[in-house]
Motif scaffolding. Sequence first.
Motif, short mmCIF file in Angstrom:
data_model
loop_
_atom_site.label_atom_id
_atom_site.label_comp_id
_atom_site.label_asym_id
_atom_site.label_seq_id
_atom_site.Cartn_x
_atom_site.Cartn_y
_atom_site.Cartn_z
N GLN A 25 4.01 1.18 -3.23
CA GLN A 25 3.46 0.05 -3.56
C GLN A 25 4.14 -0.77 -4.66
O GLN A 25 4.56 -0.11 -5.76
CB GLN A 25 2.10 0.07 -4.06
CG GLN A 25 1.16 -0.95 -4.34
CD GLN A 25 -0.27 -0.89 -4.39
OE1 GLN A 25 -0.68 0.36 -4.24
NE2 GLN A 25 -1.07 -1.90 -4.86
N HIS A 53 0.34 -2.95 5.62
CA HIS A 53 0.76 -2.48 4.49
C HIS A 53 1.81 -3.30 3.80
O HIS A 53 2.34 -2.87 2.85
CB HIS A 53 0.94 -0.82 4.60
CG HIS A 53 -0.25 -0.18 4.74
ND1 HIS A 53 -0.24 1.13 5.27
CD2 HIS A 53 -1.51 -0.66 5.17
CE1 HIS A 53 -1.43 1.65 5.56
NE2 HIS A 53 -2.30 0.46 5.43
N LYS A 113 0.80 -1.26 0.02
CA LYS A 113 0.00 0.19 -0.13
C LYS A 113 0.95 1.22 0.01
O LYS A 113 2.08 1.32 0.42
CB LYS A 113 -0.89 -0.14 1.29
CG LYS A 113 -1.92 -1.21 1.25
CD LYS A 113 -3.36 -0.68 1.31
CE LYS A 113 -4.30 -1.49 1.58
NZ LYS A 113 -4.08 -2.99 1.59
N GLY A 114 0.19 2.38 -0.59
CA GLY A 114 1.00 3.63 -0.46
C GLY A 114 1.88 4.06 -1.77
O GLY A 114 1.63 3.33 -2.80
N ARG A 115 2.58 5.00 -1.77
CA ARG A 115 3.05 5.54 -3.00
C ARG A 115 4.33 4.35 -3.62
O ARG A 115 4.65 4.48 -4.71
CB ARG A 115 3.82 6.83 -2.48
CG ARG A 115 4.30 7.57 -3.80
CD ARG A 115 4.79 8.80 -3.31
NE ARG A 115 5.92 8.67 -2.61
CZ ARG A 115 6.70 9.54 -1.93
NH1 ARG A 115 6.34 10.95 -2.09
NH2 ARG A 115 8.00 9.36 -1.39
N LYS A 133 6.25 2.21 8.33
CA LYS A 133 5.45 1.30 7.75
C LYS A 133 4.47 0.50 8.65
O LYS A 133 5.01 -0.07 9.40
CB LYS A 133 5.82 0.76 6.53
CG LYS A 133 6.29 1.39 5.37
CD LYS A 133 5.47 2.18 4.54
CE LYS A 133 4.72 1.36 3.56
NZ LYS A 133 3.73 2.18 2.92
N LYS A 174 11.53 4.88 6.31
CA LYS A 174 10.11 5.00 6.22
C LYS A 174 9.33 3.89 7.37
O LYS A 174 9.73 2.74 7.32
CB LYS A 174 9.71 4.53 4.82
CG LYS A 174 8.09 4.64 4.52
CD LYS A 174 7.64 6.03 4.41
CE LYS A 174 6.23 6.07 4.02
NZ LYS A 174 5.63 7.57 4.16
#
Length: 102
Positions: free
Chosen positions: A22, A57, A18-20, A53, A51
């Motif tokens: 991914q 995710h 998930k997220g930018r 997390k 990062k």
Amino acid sequence: MQDSGSSPEIGQVVLITKGRDQGQLGIIVELIDDRFVKIADGDKRKVDRMKKKNMNHLELVDYIADEVKSSFVETGRVTNGKLRYALTNFLEHHSDLLKEGE
């Protein structure tokens, strides 16, 4: 209480779901608590800008980068070069672990 098969470890390769970022791979470089870890890849995400997390995710890959884990045991830190090497090594020799879920 924790299932040993699904608990994250330092040096473990993860797939970001998930997220930018991914679809990209990272390596766990810090365990925060039951829900959060910090990851880096040594390239786009350097160690000094790890990062945070949510574990929901991430998809844990059944592979621990020994050189990253031993670096933390010996020095308490890891270099970006070592992370890049570990991910390259993983992709060259263990990319079959990623294709299982397809």
